[in-house]
Design a protein around this motif. Structure first.
Motif: not given
Length: 269
Positions: A83-106
């Motif tokens: 999924g594409i999620i906001s930066l705030e959402a990523y920072l809030a969830l990164a350590d809880k949901d084992a997220l891997a960034i696979i692409l960066q939106t332009r």
């Protein structure tokens, strides 16, 4: 006779075999306009486009624009794979949901993988009494990230969220509301194009640091056999054909790039 019965039985078993469940693709942009129902046709077209380009996976796209705390709870039921999620959402969830960034939106308007927020106020107003937010952002994200380099006078303002940012901007520009307004770079670009006198009476007083744009993430616990490499390649190539560019434009994206992991890691710390 026996051969015929065996054939019929085999065909029956094939016919009743359950279809593979679709993986969920989440587009989560807190505070963005529209409803899940309104976004559904565009997202369906996007998923069909990817399948038409050879993505060997069934994807069901889901749109959410709720604040981060509410969205974090909904994710437990939605169970997205990517999924594409906001930066705030990523920072809030990164350590809880084992997220891997696979692409960066332009993300538009920059189209270079960056994002920015600005604070505007009436040119004649020396001391705004409130900071109005155009998105439902948490106070700690606003103060520690978006206003990190801003004067303390803006960091200490009481904050309130609006879903009528244009109306609030107009009131501020007309001098009828003593407030500053925090808006995204896309909203700032739209504001710059407005010919109204009230819009020309607004000025940018502070900016966020240059931030990485919303990431496209993989929820690693649920990735299963999802074809990540093919998915990445198809998204990176979307801006190279007319149909792909048309979908991207509707999504307010110029395309995708490989992620700058250090840019995201900086804000996680």
């Amino acid at each position: 006779m026996w051969k015929r019965l065996v054939f019929i039985l085999a065909f029956s078993l094939i016919s009743i075999r359950p279809l593979a469940a679709a993986d969920t693709f989440l587009l989560w942009s807190p505070g963005a306009e529209g409803t899940p129902e309104q976004a559904e046709p565009l997202l369906e077209s996007w998923m069909e486009y990817l399948n038409g380009k050879g993505l060997d996976a069934s994807l069901k796209a889901v749109y959410r624009n709720v604040p981060v705390p509410e969205g974090a709870e909904q994710i437990k039921k939605i169970k997205p794979v990517v999924g594409i999620i906001s930066l705030e959402a990523y920072l809030a969830l990164a350590d809880k949901d084992a997220l891997a960034i696979i692409l960066q939106t332009r993300k538009l308007p920059s189209g270079d993988g960056s994002a920015e927020y600005v604070v505007v106020k009436n040119k004649q107003d020396t001391a705004p009494a409130t900071l109005i937010l155009s998105e439902p952002l948490a106070a700690d994200f606003v103060n520690n990230v978006l206003l990190k380099d801003s004067p303390p006078s803006y960091q200490n303002l009481p904050q309130e969220v609006t879903d009528q940012v244009l109306y609030k901007l107009k009131k501020v520009g007309q001098g009828a509301l003593k407030a500053a307004v925090l808006i995204s770079d896309y909203e700032a670009e739209v504001l710059k194009q407005l010919p109204s006198d009230w819009a020309k009476n607004l000025m940018i007083v502070t900016r966020s640091p240059k931030l990485p744009s919303p990431p496209l993430v993989l929820f690693e616990k649920r990735k299963g056999s999802f074809p990540v490499d093919k998915f990445q390649r198809l998204l990176l190539e979307m801006d190279q054909d007319p149909e792909g560019r048309e979908i991207l434009q509707e999504l307010r994206l110029k395309g995708f790039i490989k992620p700058d992991d250090a840019a995201y890691a900086q804000w996680r710390h």
